[in-house]
Design an enzyme around this catalytic site. Structure first.
Site, PDB file in Angstrom:
ATOM      1  N   GLU A  82     131.855  41.021  10.921  1.00 40.17           N
ATOM      2  CA  GLU A  82     132.490  42.330  10.745  1.00 40.17           C
ATOM      3  C   GLU A  82     132.825  42.980  12.089  1.00 40.17           C
ATOM      4  O   GLU A  82     132.337  44.073  12.384  1.00 40.17           O
ATOM      5  CB  GLU A  82     131.544  43.274   9.984  1.00 40.17           C
ATOM      6  CG  GLU A  82     131.163  42.836   8.599  1.00 40.17           C
ATOM      7  CD  GLU A  82     130.118  43.743   7.967  1.00 40.17           C
ATOM      8  OE1 GLU A  82     130.071  43.808   6.727  1.00 40.17           O
ATOM      9  OE2 GLU A  82     129.334  44.392   8.705  1.00 40.17           O
ATOM     10  N   PRO A  83     133.637  42.344  12.893  1.00 34.74           N
ATOM     11  CA  PRO A  83     133.921  42.920  14.216  1.00 34.74           C
ATOM     12  C   PRO A  83     134.848  44.132  14.112  1.00 34.74           C
ATOM     13  O   PRO A  83     135.781  44.138  13.308  1.00 34.74           O
ATOM     14  CB  PRO A  83     134.645  41.773  14.934  1.00 34.74           C
ATOM     15  CG  PRO A  83     135.345  41.051  13.820  1.00 34.74           C
ATOM     16  CD  PRO A  83     134.429  41.136  12.629  1.00 34.74           C
ATOM     17  N   GLY A  84     134.572  45.135  14.897  1.00 31.09           N
ATOM     18  CA  GLY A  84     135.467  46.283  14.998  1.00 31.09           C
ATOM     19  C   GLY A  84     135.920  46.397  16.438  1.00 31.09           C
ATOM     20  O   GLY A  84     137.026  46.017  16.809  1.00 31.09           O
ATOM     21  N   ARG A  90     134.444  59.861  22.281  1.00 33.07           N
ATOM     22  CA  ARG A  90     133.371  58.968  22.743  1.00 33.07           C
ATOM     23  C   ARG A  90     132.654  59.459  24.007  1.00 33.07           C
ATOM     24  O   ARG A  90     131.421  59.408  24.052  1.00 33.07           O
ATOM     25  CB  ARG A  90     133.882  57.541  22.929  1.00 33.07           C
ATOM     26  CG  ARG A  90     134.370  56.904  21.623  1.00 33.07           C
ATOM     27  CD  ARG A  90     134.644  55.414  21.767  1.00 33.07           C
ATOM     28  NE  ARG A  90     133.431  54.669  21.980  1.00 33.07           N
ATOM     29  CZ  ARG A  90     133.032  54.160  23.128  1.00 33.07           C
ATOM     30  NH1 ARG A  90     133.780  54.272  24.186  1.00 33.07           N
ATOM     31  NH2 ARG A  90     131.888  53.533  23.214  1.00 33.07           N
ATOM     32  N   TYR A  92     128.868  60.054  23.025  1.00 37.73           N
ATOM     33  CA  TYR A  92     127.961  58.985  23.448  1.00 37.73           C
ATOM     34  C   TYR A  92     127.754  58.943  24.957  1.00 37.73           C
ATOM     35  O   TYR A  92     127.099  58.039  25.456  1.00 37.73           O
ATOM     36  CB  TYR A  92     128.530  57.613  23.057  1.00 37.73           C
ATOM     37  CG  TYR A  92     128.914  57.427  21.613  1.00 37.73           C
ATOM     38  CD1 TYR A  92     127.972  57.611  20.593  1.00 37.73           C
ATOM     39  CD2 TYR A  92     130.186  57.025  21.266  1.00 37.73           C
ATOM     40  CE1 TYR A  92     128.327  57.405  19.273  1.00 37.73           C
ATOM     41  CE2 TYR A  92     130.551  56.802  19.949  1.00 37.73           C
ATOM     42  CZ  TYR A  92     129.608  57.008  18.952  1.00 37.73           C
ATOM     43  OH  TYR A  92     129.959  56.787  17.654  1.00 37.73           O
ATOM     44  N   CYS A 152     137.654  74.202  24.237  1.00 34.99           N
ATOM     45  CA  CYS A 152     136.680  75.193  24.680  1.00 34.99           C
ATOM     46  C   CYS A 152     135.255  74.706  24.437  1.00 34.99           C
ATOM     47  O   CYS A 152     134.539  75.225  23.566  1.00 34.99           O
ATOM     48  CB  CYS A 152     136.924  76.514  23.963  1.00 34.99           C
ATOM     49  SG  CYS A 152     138.605  77.082  24.199  1.00 34.99           S
ATOM     50  N   GLU A 153     134.867  73.681  25.153  1.00 31.70           N
ATOM     51  CA  GLU A 153     133.524  73.108  25.097  1.00 31.70           C
ATOM     52  C   GLU A 153     133.258  72.493  26.469  1.00 31.70           C
ATOM     53  O   GLU A 153     134.120  71.791  27.000  1.00 31.70           O
ATOM     54  CB  GLU A 153     133.442  71.953  24.074  1.00 31.70           C
ATOM     55  CG  GLU A 153     133.653  72.308  22.629  1.00 31.70           C
ATOM     56  CD  GLU A 153     132.442  72.942  21.969  1.00 31.70           C
ATOM     57  OE1 GLU A 153     131.336  72.868  22.552  1.00 31.70           O
ATOM     58  OE2 GLU A 153     132.615  73.528  20.889  1.00 31.70           O
ATOM     59  N   TYR A 184     137.206  53.452  17.714  1.00 32.04           N
ATOM     60  CA  TYR A 184     136.522  54.735  17.571  1.00 32.04           C
ATOM     61  C   TYR A 184     137.208  55.820  18.401  1.00 32.04           C
ATOM     62  O   TYR A 184     136.563  56.723  18.921  1.00 32.04           O
ATOM     63  CB  TYR A 184     135.029  54.599  17.930  1.00 32.04           C
ATOM     64  CG  TYR A 184     134.373  53.472  17.159  1.00 32.04           C
ATOM     65  CD1 TYR A 184     134.093  53.618  15.814  1.00 32.04           C
ATOM     66  CD2 TYR A 184     134.124  52.237  17.761  1.00 32.04           C
ATOM     67  CE1 TYR A 184     133.549  52.573  15.077  1.00 32.04           C
ATOM     68  CE2 TYR A 184     133.585  51.179  17.033  1.00 32.04           C
ATOM     69  CZ  TYR A 184     133.303  51.362  15.691  1.00 32.04           C
ATOM     70  OH  TYR A 184     132.775  50.326  14.977  1.00 32.04           O
TER      71      TYR A 184
HETATM   72  C1  PLP Z   1     130.478  49.921  12.434  1.00 33.88           C
HETATM   73  C2  PLP Z   1     130.128  48.680  11.749  1.00 33.88           C
HETATM   74  C3  PLP Z   1     130.690  47.461  12.129  1.00 33.88           C
HETATM   75  C4  PLP Z   1     131.585  47.313  13.327  1.00 33.88           C
HETATM   76  O1  PLP Z   1     130.882  47.515  14.513  1.00 33.88           O
HETATM   77  P1  PLP Z   1     131.533  47.177  15.935  1.00 33.88           P
HETATM   78  O2  PLP Z   1     130.469  47.512  16.894  1.00 33.88           O
HETATM   79  O3  PLP Z   1     132.743  48.027  16.068  1.00 33.88           O
HETATM   80  O4  PLP Z   1     131.867  45.730  15.926  1.00 33.88           O
HETATM   81  C5  PLP Z   1     130.368  46.350  11.379  1.00 33.88           C
HETATM   82  N1  PLP Z   1     129.540  46.421  10.318  1.00 33.88           N
HETATM   83  C6  PLP Z   1     128.983  47.573   9.922  1.00 33.88           C
HETATM   84  C7  PLP Z   1     128.084  47.580   8.746  1.00 33.88           C
HETATM   85  C8  PLP Z   1     129.250  48.733  10.623  1.00 33.88           C
HETATM   86  O5  PLP Z   1     128.674  49.874  10.238  1.00 33.88           O
END
Ligand code: PLP
Length: 425
Positions: free
Chosen positions: A276-278, A315, A319, A348-349, A377
């Site tokens: 599940e790469p984002g 971000r 973070y 304004c922060e 993100y």
């Molecule tokens: C956010 C998330 C991802 C993706 O995370 P990345 O750090 O962007 O790769 C994959 N799986 C789950 C369950 C998530 O909550």
């Protein structure tokens, strides 16, 4: 440098693929997110190639970037989608993703969302608690269907990453602890509305080494073997996302190194693999371009006030994240090129600082700056705070580019507000 992208300089000018970034900024205005088609596809293919022997289902994490054009592009490459809400399910289907490639994670899926996902026949629910499992079981039985689920295991491994994006530690709100997961699997027949198809782990985000993954898999493997002995099918292991990228000076594992570290265990386990790469896919495939409005000084500090703020890219504020900031034009030959600036937005922060103490070369109002590594993100976390319009988004492919999200309008700011004349009389 191992981790390539398609933003580079030609004779001092910053280009995305073969289009000057400044030309896009002039045409559509700032702030604007700009993405490279080629970078997106390259990252996806690299991961696919590294795990080729397992024919993984790679589900892009929609929460990292939910733009329909980007989802469509990845779906056409063969990606599935990882969603965390009914809203993201809606977008996934609109983007043309086959429901059989959709996985649904979230600690708080509502009954309506579960029903909707069952009706759409998504591939799998990543289940985060026993009460959620009971709810899915109940709803599926009422709909006379069987829900495929993966228990999200809290792997209880420490990954060196930011406090807010650590998800795999025991005290986090995510997942089911190993003991509870084992007990559920032993009683799997008590849930006739669900099929225990697999185990899911997501160790955290922006993880640059293989160790936490390997450790997570080791723990998942023990649960899988145990569960199989109890008769649960458990054909799938979902490794989650979390692959880290380079924002500053990180040295993340390559997809190949990552695969080499985890494949032996996975093969031994005889599981089908989901990833599940984002961030890995979209993080450095996008930049945020902003215009310098003013330069100012206070107590020896120099500020570049720009037209992008924490509402556009949260971000750094949320973070303490580091993003490289560079001018889109030639940075050389300036007398004041060594000066350091805090790059701040108009919100304004006090937290509205995109970058601190950076050398920006020759800099003057009216010029564009590019915030790198803003693809993940970034736009998904944008808001209207301070009455600001969410930015436009552009996709570049070779020498061509197209708007993939229009800049919001004033009208969007008030679209859902209601003045109740009966109460205000
Ligand atoms: C956010 C998330 C991802 C993706 O995370 P990345 O750090 O962007 O790769 C994959 N799986 C789950 C369950 C998530 O909550």
């Amino acid at each position: 440098m191992y981790y390539p992208h398609d933003f580079h300089r030609v004779k001092g000018e910053l280009y995305c693929e073969r289009v000057p970034v400044a030309r896009i900024a002039e045409a559509v205005g700032t702030p604007v997110y700009i993405y490279s088609y080629k970078t997106l596809v390259d990252h996806f293919r690299k991961l696919q190639r590294a795990f080729r022997v397992m024919h993984p289902l790679i589900c892009f994490s929609v929460k990292a970037n939910g733009n329909l054009a980007i989802l469509r592009l990845l779906v056409r490459e063969g990606a599935g989608l990882d969603i965390v809400s009914g809203g993201e399910l809606y977008k996934a289907l609109l983007a043309g993703c086959s429901p059989s490639k959709v996985v649904f994670a979230s600690v708080g899926k509502g009954a309506g969302e579960i029903r909707e996902a069952l009706r759409a026949r998504i591939f799998c629910f990543n289940v985060e608690s026993e009460t959620e499992l009971e709810a899915i079981d109940r709803i599926a039985r009422a709909m006379r269907t069987v829900a495929r689920v993966a228990l999200r295991l809290n792997p209880d491994v420490e990954a060196r990453t930011h406090h807010y994006i650590r998800t795999g530690v025991a005290e986090s709100k995510f997942g089911i602890d190993q003991r509870a997961a084992r007990l559920i699997l032993q009683r799997h027949e008590a849930f006739p509305g669900v099929r225990m198809a697999g185990i899911h782990i997501h160790v955290g985000s922006q993880i640059t080494e293989a160790r936490p993954f390997v450790e997570g898999i080791r723990r998942a493997a023990a649960v899988i073997e145990d569960g199989r002995r109890a008769g649960a099918p458990l054909e799938w292991l979902n490794l989650g996302g979390g692959l880290g990228i380079i924002y500053k000076d990180e040295r993340p594992q390559t997809p190949r190194q990552f695969a080499a570290a985890v494949l032996p265990t996975l093969c031994r386990l005889q599981v089908r693999l989901i990833l599940e790469p984002g961030r890995f896919i979209v993080g450095n495939a996008g930049i945020l371009v902003t215009e310098v409005l003013y330069l100012k000084r206070a107590r020896g500090r120099r500020f570049a006030v720009v037209d992008a703020g924490m509402n556009d890219l949260i971000r750094p504020a949320l973070y303490g994240a580091y993003h490289e900031v560079i001018p889109t034009g030639s940075a050389q030959g300036a007398s004041n090129g060594q000066l350091r600036y805090d790059v701040v937005g108009p919100i304004c922060e006090s937290a509205d600082v995109l970058a601190r103490r950076r050398r920006l070369g020759r800099i003057r109002p009216g010029q564009f700056l590019a915030v790198l590594g803003a693809g993940a993100y970034g736009s998904t976390m944008a808001s209207n705070y301070n009455g600001r319009l969410r930015p436009a988004e552009v996709l570049v492919r070779g020498t061509r580019w197209a708007l993939i999200r229009r800049r919001e309008t004033r009208r969007d700011l008030i679209r859902h507000d209601v003045i109740p004349h009966s109460l205000l009389k």
